[in-house]
Design an enzyme around this catalytic site. Structure first.
Site, short mmCIF file in Angstrom:
data_model
loop_
_atom_site.label_atom_id
_atom_site.label_comp_id
_atom_site.label_asym_id
_atom_site.label_seq_id
_atom_site.Cartn_x
_atom_site.Cartn_y
_atom_site.Cartn_z
N GLU A 322 0.80 -1.22 0.00
CA GLU A 322 0.00 0.00 0.00
C GLU A 322 0.84 1.28 0.00
O GLU A 322 0.77 2.09 0.91
CB GLU A 322 -0.98 -0.02 1.18
CG GLU A 322 -1.94 -1.19 1.12
CD GLU A 322 -2.89 -1.25 2.30
OE1 GLU A 322 -2.85 -0.35 3.16
OE2 GLU A 322 -3.69 -2.20 2.36
N ASN A 365 2.21 -4.73 -3.36
CA ASN A 365 0.81 -5.08 -3.15
C ASN A 365 0.01 -3.83 -2.81
O ASN A 365 0.47 -2.98 -2.05
CB ASN A 365 0.72 -6.08 -1.99
CG ASN A 365 -0.66 -6.68 -1.81
OD1 ASN A 365 -1.24 -7.20 -2.76
ND2 ASN A 365 -1.19 -6.62 -0.61
N HIS A 400 -10.43 -6.05 -2.61
CA HIS A 400 -11.48 -5.92 -1.60
C HIS A 400 -12.62 -5.15 -2.28
O HIS A 400 -12.53 -3.93 -2.48
CB HIS A 400 -10.97 -5.15 -0.39
CG HIS A 400 -9.91 -5.86 0.38
ND1 HIS A 400 -10.12 -7.06 1.01
CD2 HIS A 400 -8.61 -5.53 0.62
CE1 HIS A 400 -9.01 -7.45 1.62
NE2 HIS A 400 -8.08 -6.54 1.39
N GLU A 429 -5.95 -10.58 -1.77
CA GLU A 429 -6.76 -10.42 -0.55
C GLU A 429 -8.25 -10.33 -0.89
O GLU A 429 -8.97 -9.50 -0.33
CB GLU A 429 -6.33 -9.16 0.22
CG GLU A 429 -4.87 -9.11 0.57
CD GLU A 429 -4.49 -7.86 1.36
OE1 GLU A 429 -5.40 -7.21 1.92
OE2 GLU A 429 -3.30 -7.54 1.42
N ASP A 431 -12.15 -10.40 -1.20
CA ASP A 431 -13.42 -10.67 -0.55
C ASP A 431 -14.47 -9.77 -1.20
O ASP A 431 -14.15 -8.78 -1.85
CB ASP A 431 -13.38 -10.47 0.97
CG ASP A 431 -12.67 -9.21 1.43
OD1 ASP A 431 -12.70 -8.20 0.69
OD2 ASP A 431 -12.06 -9.23 2.51
#
Length: 649
Positions: A322, A365, A400, A429, A431
């Site tokens: 990030e 990432n 996300h 990651e 979801d």
């Protein structure tokens, strides 16, 4: 990952577990919870509770949440002192317990936590069941979270502590219960057997490695990512003192079961201990040559120790996490790392990681890489660094997302953007939240939301499978809905973002990946995840009374997460709003969602986003933020909405 610390050996959620009903069939009701602990303090005793040191624990009738009795803790001289109960003979390994306690200060206010101390081989470890939650003397506050003992222990006590002060506190109506586990389904296809274009993984804590969770994990997934156990605060909490107590059990489980491991993460602006950014003089680092040299030396030492500890057992590392902020003119996040060392912290991290782990694939990432501005800034940074010879092997897309955003086309453009760089891409990651705004909250996930979620998973995995040479792994950020960071982020509510429900049973989302034809015979093909909602906005100011609820939902060394609910208690709708307050402890907001913010010294002003500008009479909206703090983190005492003073709940 954009989340609060979630300790690797415990399951932490901020809301009670709810059953998720599959849209493909009538699911049996979740079994009735079994209560294993009740402390109501109605018999005039302390009911087995004691202090953690020399504080005084006594029955009280001064205040009570229910009935006439409660438990008073007085004479505290440290924040970690508080009422404590032995649960070694009560909690069983591998069982997820919902623990609830009502807490109240005797005077003043503070942030209270519900925690567990456990010991194995004489070594103590501490797990937060519920993070910092604002508590005052004016009313009772409920702390509720989930906890799983994932390793053998010889000592286990649950306790209540505070964050800043040592004032007297009360507890009452403490309970612990669990829902009997259901066996996992063995008559459905394994995800890893259906998806053969790339490995599919899950982020885990220690709780995902035991009993039915461990069975579900090994049946369906090829790889794992330790969600928090490899981050800086877990591996080097104090300078040059390394500990792998959280990560080693996860690594051992992975090795025993033939699971590949993604290492996450060596460098991040969150979950990094505050000492990392203190100069030799003990003061906060600035962009001086000496501070930069010290910071990069600490970074190199950290990576050499952590990456070397696991050697070839970890084949992929998220080296930096990030680093992009599209709101900056150059797209670079103004983290402590960048403010002191510029891009050299990224260059150093990759260089050292390559030296220590020459076998591993090294990734940069980030989240929201489907957003064009962020995507393009990340592309430009990777292009620049690779041209300089920085050994970046791949880009990680966190993904996300929610049931309405982004579209498949936007996600495809994200992947296509990085193809010309000739590097690997991984979904790291993933979801899919059932919520589309911070103001929504459902006691049980609605069937239509779960159905839309299934189509999102169907379409996203279909897209990923079109890039078998580019997408080299897809990891879900969790195993099942009973343990997801989205239960507390961006606000506290029960989410259901994964393939399996809270009882580890397959959802429609699972069938979206494993066999979309079985999503549901009654499902309407018109339900599409590609439909975007374009919220309306208004700039007309409103007037009326207001009430504000401010909660600290998590805290870690040097940082915290806050959640603010703004209620319109007047009779006139608000069509735009600005909320203002003063921080009295030097806190600084570093990131905010659900609105826009400015901060000048202690003064903070948060304005609405486009989608939550309107607050109907009797309605409310919420926003959340990440902040930094040192020493104390007091709750603001007063708020104004559009210049009108609000009541504080």
């Amino acid at each position: 990952m954009r989340a609060l610390p979630r300790l690797a050996l415990a399951v932490l959620t901020a809301a009670a577990t709810v059953a998720v009903v599959s849209a493909t069939a009538d699911a049996a009701a979740e079994p009735t919870p079994i209560t294993v602990l009740t402390s109501d303090f109605e018999d005039g005793t302390t009911q087995g509770w004691s202090g953690r040191s020399a504080e005084t624990i006594a029955h009280s009738t001064a205040v009570a949440h229910g009935g006439t009795g409660s438990l008073l803790t007085s004479g505290r001289t440290a924040t970690w002192q508080g009422p404590s109960l032995d649960v070694l003979g009560t909690f069983e390994k591998g069982t997820a317990y919902t623990v609830s306690a009502w807490v109240r200060m005797s005077s003043g206010s503070d942030n209270a936590r519900l925690s567990v101390e456990r010991r194995t081989g004489g070594v103590a470890s501490y797990d937060q069941v519920v993070g910092n939650t604002a508590v005052t003397s004016g009313s009772w506050v409920n702390l509720t979270g989930r906890y799983t003992v994932a390793t053998d222990v010889e000592f286990l006590r649950v306790y209540v502590e505070t964050a800043s002060t040592t004032g007297d506190l009360y507890i009452d109506d403490v309970t612990a219960s669990y829902v009997p586990a259901l066996p996992i389904q063995t008559d459905i296809p394994a995800v890893k057997d259906v998806i053969t274009e790339f490995p599919v993984g899950a982020a885990i804590t220690g709780a995902e490695t035991v009993t039915q969770h461990g069975q579900l994990l090994t049946r369906h997934f090829d790889s794992v990512t330790p969600g928090n156990a490899l981050k800086w605060d877990a591996t080097e909490p104090t300078e040059n003192t390394f500990t792998y107590a959280q990560a080693d059990p996860l690594m051992a489980f992975a090795k025993t079961n033939g699971l590949a491991v993604r290492g996450h993460t060596l460098v991040w602006h969150n979950q990094t201990p505050s000492w990392v950014f203190l100069g030799a003089d003990g003061q906060a680092m600035t962009a001086t040559a000496d501070d930069k040299a010290l910071l990069l030396a600490r970074l190199e030492n950290h990576i050499r120790n952590v990456a070397a500890h696991y050697g070839t057992d970890i084949g992929v590392w998220d080296v930096v996490n990030e680093v992009i902020d599209e709101s900056q003119s150059d797209g670079l996040r103004r983290s402590n790392w960048y403010n002191v060392a510029g891009l050299d912290y990224i260059r150093t991290a990759f260089r050292v990681a390559r030296e220590v782990a020459p076998h591993a694939k090294l990734y940069i990432n980030d989240y929201n890489t489907n957003v064009p501005a962020k995507r393009d800034f990340l592309f430009g940074l990777v292009q620049q660094l690779k041209a300089e010879g920085v050994p970046i092997d791949g880009v990680g897309h966190q993904v996300h997302i929610n049931i309405n955003w982004p579209t498949v086309a936007e996600t495809k453009a994200m992947i296509d953007k990085f193809v010309p760089l000739g590097i690997d891409q991984q979904v790291t990651e993933m979801d899919v939240s059932i919520y589309t705004s911070s103001s929504e909250s459902f006691p049980t996930p609605p069937a239509d939301r779960l159905l839309k979620q299934a189509y999102v998973y169907r379409d996203m995995f279909a897209l990923f499978r079109q890039y078998p040479g580019e997408i080299t792994s897809v990891t879900l950020w969790g195993l099942a809905d009973d343990n997801t960071w989205l239960d507390t982020y961006p606000v506290a509510r029960k989410d259901a973002p994964l393939l399996f429900d809270t009882t580890l049973q397959a959802k429609s989302a699972y069938w979206g990946v494993a066999d979309p034809s079985k999503i549901g015979a009654s499902a309407s093909a018109s339900v599409s995840p590609s439909v975007s909602v374009s919220p309306s906005s208004s700039t007309n100011p409103g007037t009326g009374s207001c009430a504000v609820t401010y909660r600290v939902t998590g805290s870690w060394p040097g940082g915290f997460q806050g959640d603010v609910k703004v209620a319109n208690t007047g009779t006139t709708a608000l069509t735009s709003w600005k909320l203002a307050w003063q921080f009295t402890g030097g806190q600084q907001i570093t990131q905010l969602w659900g609105g826009t913010h400015t901060q000048s010294g202690a003064a903070v002003t948060v304005g609405n986003a486009s989608w939550n500008a309107s607050i109907a009479a009797g309605g409310s909206t919420s926003f959340g933020f990440l902040g930094s703090w040192t020493g104390t983190n007091p709750v603001p005492a007063a708020f104004t909405l559009n210049g009108t003073a609000c009541s504080v709940l």
